[in-house]
Design an enzyme around this catalytic site. Structure first.
Site, PDB file in Angstrom:
ATOM      1  CB  SER A   1      67.475  88.284  30.093  1.00 44.70           C
ATOM      2  OG  SER A   1      66.749  89.435  29.705  1.00 44.70           O
TER       3      SER A   1
ATOM      4  CG  ASP B   1      69.118  89.508  21.841  1.00 48.71           C
ATOM      5  OD1 ASP B   1      68.733  90.623  22.225  1.00 48.71           O
ATOM      6  OD2 ASP B   1      69.260  88.547  22.619  1.00 48.71           O
TER       7      ASP B   1
ATOM      8  CG  HIS C   1      68.871  90.562  25.861  1.00 48.28           C
ATOM      9  ND1 HIS C   1      68.198  89.609  25.117  1.00 48.28           N
ATOM     10  CD2 HIS C   1      68.293  90.574  27.082  1.00 48.28           C
ATOM     11  CE1 HIS C   1      67.274  89.050  25.881  1.00 48.28           C
ATOM     12  NE2 HIS C   1      67.297  89.614  27.075  1.00 48.28           N
TER      13      HIS C   1
END
Length: 369
Positions: free
Chosen positions: A47, A333, A336
Site C-alpha cells: 500500500s 491514517d 500510512h
C-alpha cells in the site's frame, strides 16, 4: 516568555520548510532538465506504493474515496495518502513528466515508461494480507510484470538492453508482519518461527522472487526496507495494555528483516552478473527525520484523518473532514504516511542525507550506473 516565543518561531519555521518542500516537490517536473534519467520505472510493493491497483478488487485495502487524495490533483485514485505516495515522488525525482501507470489501467505505448504493480495488503508470502480480502501478492505482481515484458517484446518496443537501464523499486514485507506474523489468531507463523527464523524465511523467499525479476531483464533494483511498523497508531492501539513491549517487539522484528535484506543486497550484487541492487533504510530515515524535527512541530502519534481505531484496517472513515494542518502530521491514517512524510523519505532515498540512508549508494547514483 522568551522560550515560548522561540518555540513558536521554530514551529513556524518548520511549517514553512515543510510547505516549501511540498511546493518544490509538487513542481518537480518543471525543475527537471530534459528527459527522465532512466527510460522506465517499474514498481512492486504494497500500500505504500499502490496507486490504484486495488480499486477493482473485493478488498478492505481499498481507498478510492475521500478524504484520500484530498491534496492530489485528481482527487481519490487509490493512493493510501492525502496526496502523492512514495513512488510518485521518486518518479518525479527521476525526471518523469507523469506518474507511472498502474497495471490495472496501463494501456498502449505508456507501458514503455514503466508500470506500477503494487497492491495494498500484498506480501512476500502469498497468505499475508488475506484477512483484508483480495490483493495482488508479490508472486502475482511478478507474473503481471512478465505479461508487460511479453507485450513490449511483441510490440518491438524493447532493444536488447532496454530493461537493464530501467529502475525497479520493490517495497514489501510489512504485511508479512502486521497482517500475518503479529496476527496469531489468524496465522500460525509466530508459532512456527522465532522472529529471527521468520526474517530468514521471508528473505529467502524474497531472494528467489528477486532472482525471477532479474531473469526477466531487471538489473537496477532498489529494495525499500521496512519502517517502524510497530509505532504506527494502528499497531500502538492493537498493542493496548502491552504498550511499549509489544511495539518494541514489532519494531525489532522489522529490524531483523532489514538487516537480512541489507545482507541480501551484497549477496545478489556479488553473485548475479551486472546486478545493481541497493537497500533504502526507510526505518533509519524515518527515525532520524523525527529526531531532527523541533519538539512538538510534527505529530507522530495520531492520524490526520478520522479513523475507527477498533477497525481491522486503520483506514480513514469515508468522507469525514481530515485535519487542516496536514504538513504537521507524520501519519495520514493509522498506518500510512502523509504526503509530506513521503516527500522526506523519497528525497533521502533518491539523494542520501546520511551515509546510512542507502547502501551501497542511493537512487540518484543507481540511475547513473
Amino acid at each position: 516568555m522568551a522560550a515560548t516565543l522561540r518555540e513558536v518561531a521554530i514551529k513556524a519555521l518548520w511549517v514553512y520548510f515543510s510547505v516549501l518542500l511540498l511546493f518544490v516537490s509538487s513542481n518537480m517536473h518543471y525543475l527537471v532538465d530534459g528527459a527522465s534519467q532512466v527510460p522506465c520505472y517499474f514498481i512492486f510493493g504494497d500500500s505504500l506504493s499502490d496507486s490504484g491497483n486495488n480499486n477493482g478488487l473485493l478488498t478492505l485495502a481499498k481507498v478510492n474515496y475521500r478524504p484520500y487524495g484530498i491534496d492530489f490533483p485528481q482527487g481519490p485514485t487509490g493512493r493510501f495518502s492525502n496526496g502523492r505516495n512514495l513512488v510518485d515522488i521518486i518518479a518525479e525525482l527521476l525526471g518523469f513528466d507523469d506518474y507511472i501507470p498502474t497495471f490495472a489501467a496501463a494501456i498502449g505505448g505508456e507501458i514503455t515508461k514503466g508500470v506500477n504493480y503494487a497492491s495494498g495488503a500484498a506480501g512476500i508470502r502469498d497468505e499475508s494480507g488475506r484477512n483484508q480480502g483480495m490483493r495482488i501478492t508479490l508472486h502475482k505482481q511478478l507474473i503481471n510484470h512478465q505479461i508487460i515484458v511479453n507485450k513490449l517484446v511483441a510490440n518491438g518496443s524493447l532493444t536488447a538492453d532496454y530493461l537493464s537501464k530501467c529502475i525497479y523499486s520493490i517495497g514489501i514485507g510489512a504485511n508479512d508482519y502486521i497482517n500475518n506474523y503479529f496476527m496469531p489468531k489468524l496465522y500460525p507463523t509466530s508459532r512456527l518461527y522465532t522472529p529471527k527464523q521468520y526474517a530468514d524465511v521471508l528473505v529467502e523467499e524474497y531472494s528467489q522472487q528477486l532472482r525471477t525479476l532479474y531473469k526477466s531483464g531487471a538489473r537496477k533494483m532498489a529494495l525499500i526496507g521496512l519502517g517502524t511498523i510497530g509505532s504506527t497508531p494502528f499497531e500502538v492501539a492493537m498493542c493496548g495494555t502491552n504498550g511499549t513491549v509489544c511495539v518494541d517487539n514489532i519494531n525489532n522484528a522489522a529490524q531483523l528483516f532489514n538487516a537480512r535484506l541489507k545482507s541480501l543486497v551484497t549477496d545478489l550484487n556479488t553473485n548475479l552478473t551486472n546486478a545493481k541492487f541497493i537497500y533504502i533504510d526507510y526505518y533509519g530515515i524515518g527515525l532520524s527525520s523525527a529526531a531532527s524535527s523541533p519538539p512538538g512541530s510534527v505529530n507522530y502519534t495520531a492520524p490526520c484523518c478520522e479513523v475507527e481505531m477498533n477497525s481491522t484496517t486503520g483506514l480513514c472513515t469515508p468522507f469525514k473532514t481530515p485535519c487542516q494542518n496536514r504538513t504537521q502530521y507524520a501519519f495520514w491514517d493509522a498506518i500510512h504516511p502523509t504526503e509530506i512524510s513521503n516527500v522526506v523519505i523519497a528525497a533521502r532515498a533518491y539523494n542520501a542525507t546520511l551515509p546510512t540512508d542507502a547502501f551501497p549508494y542511493d537512487i540518484s547514483h543507481l540511475a547513473q550506473m
